[in-house]
Design a protein around this motif. Structure first.
Motif, PDB file in Angstrom:
ATOM      1  N   VAL A 222       2.903  -8.871  -0.120  1.00 44.89           N
ATOM      2  CA  VAL A 222       2.215  -7.619   0.204  1.00 44.89           C
ATOM      3  C   VAL A 222       0.901  -7.881   0.933  1.00 44.89           C
ATOM      4  O   VAL A 222       0.480  -7.080   1.779  1.00 44.89           O
ATOM      5  N   SER A 223       0.277  -9.003   0.640  1.00 41.61           N
ATOM      6  CA  SER A 223      -0.957  -9.367   1.355  1.00 41.61           C
ATOM      7  C   SER A 223      -0.657  -9.593   2.826  1.00 41.61           C
ATOM      8  O   SER A 223      -1.410  -9.159   3.711  1.00 41.61           O
ATOM      9  N   SER A 224       0.449 -10.290   3.096  1.00 39.14           N
ATOM     10  CA  SER A 224       0.845 -10.541   4.487  1.00 39.14           C
ATOM     11  C   SER A 224       1.226  -9.243   5.178  1.00 39.14           C
ATOM     12  O   SER A 224       0.862  -8.992   6.340  1.00 39.14           O
ATOM     13  N   LEU A 225       1.977  -8.377   4.481  1.00 43.09           N
ATOM     14  CA  LEU A 225       2.393  -7.098   5.052  1.00 43.09           C
ATOM     15  C   LEU A 225       1.189  -6.203   5.329  1.00 43.09           C
ATOM     16  O   LEU A 225       1.152  -5.485   6.336  1.00 43.09           O
ATOM     17  N   GLU A 226       0.193  -6.266   4.454  1.00 38.59           N
ATOM     18  CA  GLU A 226      -1.027  -5.498   4.667  1.00 38.59           C
ATOM     19  C   GLU A 226      -1.782  -6.010   5.886  1.00 38.59           C
ATOM     20  O   GLU A 226      -2.274  -5.230   6.723  1.00 38.59           O
ATOM     21  N   GLU A 227      -1.861  -7.320   5.999  1.00 33.61           N
ATOM     22  CA  GLU A 227      -2.576  -7.924   7.126  1.00 33.61           C
ATOM     23  C   GLU A 227      -1.935  -7.561   8.458  1.00 33.61           C
ATOM     24  O   GLU A 227      -2.623  -7.370   9.462  1.00 33.61           O
TER      25      GLU A 227
ATOM     26  N   GLY B 216      -0.334  -4.783   9.042  1.00 28.92           N
ATOM     27  CA  GLY B 216      -0.362  -3.343   9.253  1.00 28.92           C
ATOM     28  C   GLY B 216       0.834  -2.591   8.746  1.00 28.92           C
ATOM     29  O   GLY B 216       0.954  -1.380   8.953  1.00 28.92           O
ATOM     30  N   PHE B 217       1.744  -3.308   8.045  1.00 26.13           N
ATOM     31  CA  PHE B 217       2.924  -2.634   7.513  1.00 26.13           C
ATOM     32  C   PHE B 217       2.650  -1.947   6.184  1.00 26.13           C
ATOM     33  O   PHE B 217       3.398  -1.063   5.772  1.00 26.13           O
ATOM     34  N   LEU B 218       1.594  -2.359   5.504  1.00 22.43           N
ATOM     35  CA  LEU B 218       1.178  -1.714   4.275  1.00 22.43           C
ATOM     36  C   LEU B 218      -0.307  -1.415   4.320  1.00 22.43           C
ATOM     37  O   LEU B 218      -1.078  -2.163   4.931  1.00 22.43           O
ATOM     38  N   ASN B 219      -0.693  -0.338   3.668  1.00 26.65           N
ATOM     39  CA  ASN B 219      -2.105  -0.017   3.465  1.00 26.65           C
ATOM     40  C   ASN B 219      -2.405  -0.096   1.973  1.00 26.65           C
ATOM     41  O   ASN B 219      -1.527   0.202   1.147  1.00 26.65           O
ATOM     42  N   ARG B 220      -3.638  -0.457   1.636  1.00 30.14           N
ATOM     43  CA  ARG B 220      -4.041  -0.471   0.234  1.00 30.14           C
ATOM     44  C   ARG B 220      -5.255   0.429   0.079  1.00 30.14           C
ATOM     45  O   ARG B 220      -6.244   0.296   0.809  1.00 30.14           O
ATOM     46  N   ASP B 221      -5.187   1.364  -0.876  1.00 25.88           N
ATOM     47  CA  ASP B 221      -6.291   2.292  -1.063  1.00 25.88           C
ATOM     48  C   ASP B 221      -7.341   1.712  -2.009  1.00 25.88           C
ATOM     49  O   ASP B 221      -7.209   0.590  -2.506  1.00 25.88           O
ATOM     50  N   ALA B 222      -8.397   2.495  -2.267  1.00 27.34           N
ATOM     51  CA  ALA B 222      -9.517   2.025  -3.088  1.00 27.34           C
ATOM     52  C   ALA B 222      -9.091   1.691  -4.506  1.00 27.34           C
ATOM     53  O   ALA B 222      -9.703   0.834  -5.172  1.00 27.34           O
ATOM     54  N   ALA B 223      -8.040   2.357  -4.978  1.00 26.13           N
ATOM     55  CA  ALA B 223      -7.569   2.110  -6.342  1.00 26.13           C
ATOM     56  C   ALA B 223      -6.613   0.918  -6.420  1.00 26.13           C
ATOM     57  O   ALA B 223      -6.156   0.553  -7.500  1.00 26.13           O
TER      58      ALA B 223
ATOM     59  N   ALA C 292      -3.590   0.778  -4.817  1.00 26.80           N
ATOM     60  CA  ALA C 292      -2.187   1.152  -4.608  1.00 26.80           C
ATOM     61  C   ALA C 292      -1.806   0.952  -3.143  1.00 26.80           C
ATOM     62  O   ALA C 292      -2.611   1.177  -2.236  1.00 26.80           O
ATOM     63  N   TYR C 293      -0.573   0.540  -2.921  1.00 29.28           N
ATOM     64  CA  TYR C 293      -0.080   0.280  -1.570  1.00 29.28           C
ATOM     65  C   TYR C 293       0.776   1.455  -1.074  1.00 29.28           C
ATOM     66  O   TYR C 293       1.470   2.118  -1.849  1.00 29.28           O
ATOM     67  N   SER C 294       0.725   1.674   0.228  1.00 26.12           N
ATOM     68  CA  SER C 294       1.586   2.666   0.876  1.00 26.12           C
ATOM     69  C   SER C 294       1.948   2.139   2.250  1.00 26.12           C
ATOM     70  O   SER C 294       1.317   1.197   2.756  1.00 26.12           O
ATOM     71  N   LEU C 295       2.964   2.745   2.862  1.00 21.98           N
ATOM     72  CA  LEU C 295       3.390   2.290   4.189  1.00 21.98           C
ATOM     73  C   LEU C 295       2.267   2.488   5.204  1.00 21.98           C
ATOM     74  O   LEU C 295       1.583   3.512   5.202  1.00 21.98           O
ATOM     75  N   GLY C 296       2.110   1.511   6.090  1.00 20.91           N
ATOM     76  CA  GLY C 296       1.039   1.556   7.074  1.00 20.91           C
ATOM     77  C   GLY C 296       1.407   2.329   8.322  1.00 20.91           C
ATOM     78  O   GLY C 296       2.560   2.706   8.540  1.00 20.91           O
ATOM     79  N   LEU C 297       0.399   2.554   9.151  1.00 21.18           N
ATOM     80  CA  LEU C 297       0.597   3.315  10.387  1.00 21.18           C
ATOM     81  C   LEU C 297       1.520   2.604  11.362  1.00 21.18           C
ATOM     82  O   LEU C 297       2.061   3.235  12.279  1.00 21.18           O
ATOM     83  N   MET C 298       1.705   1.308  11.179  1.00 22.87           N
ATOM     84  CA  MET C 298       2.600   0.559  12.055  1.00 22.87           C
ATOM     85  C   MET C 298       3.994   1.184  12.067  1.00 22.87           C
ATOM     86  O   MET C 298       4.673   1.214  13.096  1.00 22.87           O
TER      87      MET C 298
ATOM     88  N   GLU D 196       4.195   4.046  14.448  1.00 25.44           N
ATOM     89  CA  GLU D 196       4.289   3.588  15.842  1.00 25.44           C
ATOM     90  C   GLU D 196       5.710   3.157  16.169  1.00 25.44           C
ATOM     91  O   GLU D 196       6.273   3.534  17.206  1.00 25.44           O
ATOM     92  N   PHE D 197       6.310   2.368  15.286  1.00 22.09           N
ATOM     93  CA  PHE D 197       7.677   1.926  15.522  1.00 22.09           C
ATOM     94  C   PHE D 197       8.644   3.105  15.480  1.00 22.09           C
ATOM     95  O   PHE D 197       9.566   3.197  16.290  1.00 22.09           O
ATOM     96  N   GLY D 198       8.419   4.021  14.515  1.00 16.30           N
ATOM     97  CA  GLY D 198       9.294   5.173  14.392  1.00 16.30           C
ATOM     98  C   GLY D 198       9.273   6.042  15.631  1.00 16.30           C
ATOM     99  O   GLY D 198      10.306   6.524  16.086  1.00 16.30           O
ATOM    100  N   GLN D 199       8.087   6.227  16.207  1.00 15.49           N
ATOM    101  CA  GLN D 199       7.979   7.041  17.408  1.00 15.49           C
ATOM    102  C   GLN D 199       8.647   6.359  18.588  1.00 15.49           C
ATOM    103  O   GLN D 199       9.287   7.002  19.420  1.00 15.49           O
ATOM    104  N   LEU D 200       8.512   5.025  18.667  1.00 14.34           N
ATOM    105  CA  LEU D 200       9.165   4.291  19.741  1.00 14.34           C
ATOM    106  C   LEU D 200      10.681   4.439  19.664  1.00 14.34           C
ATOM    107  O   LEU D 200      11.349   4.667  20.667  1.00 14.34           O
ATOM    108  N   VAL D 201      11.228   4.309  18.459  1.00 15.49           N
ATOM    109  CA  VAL D 201      12.667   4.453  18.283  1.00 15.49           C
ATOM    110  C   VAL D 201      13.107   5.849  18.693  1.00 15.49           C
ATOM    111  O   VAL D 201      14.094   6.039  19.414  1.00 15.49           O
ATOM    112  N   ALA D 202      12.358   6.861  18.242  1.00 13.23           N
ATOM    113  CA  ALA D 202      12.700   8.243  18.569  1.00 13.23           C
ATOM    114  C   ALA D 202      12.635   8.489  20.073  1.00 13.23           C
ATOM    115  O   ALA D 202      13.511   9.141  20.650  1.00 13.23           O
TER     116      ALA D 202
END
Length: 250
Positions: free
Chosen positions: A44-49, A51-58, A60-66, A69-75
């Protein structure tokens, strides 16, 4: 598995967990994945670095903005014409009528694909030909499913000119027909672009649930009889839904 990078496979397994959960803590990722905590933390550290994951102040991880970008390209790169063609060919074989695919270009619609049936009939449509959005079932399947404000603006700004004997040129009647199309999920036209022809169109929606194209079957008006309409209507709606799903609609 021996031909796959195990770290990549495990990382993808972690990312798949976010398909069902908006955010997950490290402990939750460990629990749900069944992987050692040290391995999960490293991945998860690598994925965060990257841009595939974001980590909030608490923490917790969530999917990153990357992924956006990929989703829009595919669309953006999805070729609706290529995706739709085999479905159109199947539809043509089933109903033995011409099948057409149309896309919006400003205030017009452009025919981008067409499959001919065995019935020889002169049609207004041809690949590359344009028509106004208000005329014909295929083009109106796009207009009818635009946002209401956009529809009303279009009608106010557009001069409704007769093309065939059945072209709708009255703004109030056009709105009534559009309302019926939205309620029924399809459009129908008689002699609007070419006399003595009929068409049934249905909208194709993209991953944003926005109308992206329209598909229709068209042929001799005499073949679009009252007893055959339910069959034809369900076939074209089903084809539209198949294409919609293949371009991300759910």
């Amino acid at each position: 598995m021996q031909n796959k990078n195990k770290t990549v496979v495990k990382s993808m397994s972690l990312l798949h967990l976010f398909l069902h959960e908006p955010s997950l803590t490290l402990s939750e990722l460990v629990s749900k994945s069944g992987m050692p905590k040290t391995s999960v933390h490293r991945m998860v550290s690598s994925l965060e670095e990257m841009g595939f994951l974001n980590r909030d102040a608490a923490g917790a991880y969530s999917l990153g903005l990357m992924f956006l970008e990929f989703g829009q390209l595919v669309a953006d790169r999805l070729d609706i014409r290529k995706i739709a063609k085999p479905i159109m060919e199947d539809l043509c074989r089933e109903v033995d009528e011409a099948v057409q695919l149309i896309m919006r270009d400003g205030n017009e619609a452009i025919y981008v694909e067409k499959i001919e049936g065995t019935q020889t009939v002169r049609l207004y449509t041809a690949i590359g030909r344009r028509s106004p959005l208000y005329a014909g079932a295929c083009a109106r399947s796009i207009l009818s499913f635009l946002p209401r404000e956009e529809i009303e603006t279009y009608i106010k700004q557009t001069k409704l000119i007769s093309i065939g004997s059945g072209t709708i040129t009255d703004p109030e009647k056009l709105l009534q027909v559009i309302d019926a199309s939205v309620q029924n999920g399809y459009t129908i036209s008689y002699s609007e672009l070419e006399n003595y022809t009929a068409a049934i169109g249905a909208p194709i929606f993209n991953h944003k649930r926005q109308v992206a194209a329209g598909i229709s079957i068209a042929g001799f008006e005499a073949r679009f009889t009252a007893d055959r309409l339910p069959y034809l209507t369900e076939k074209v709606k089903d084809a539209a839904l198949q294409i919609s799903r293949k371009i991300g609609y759910s």
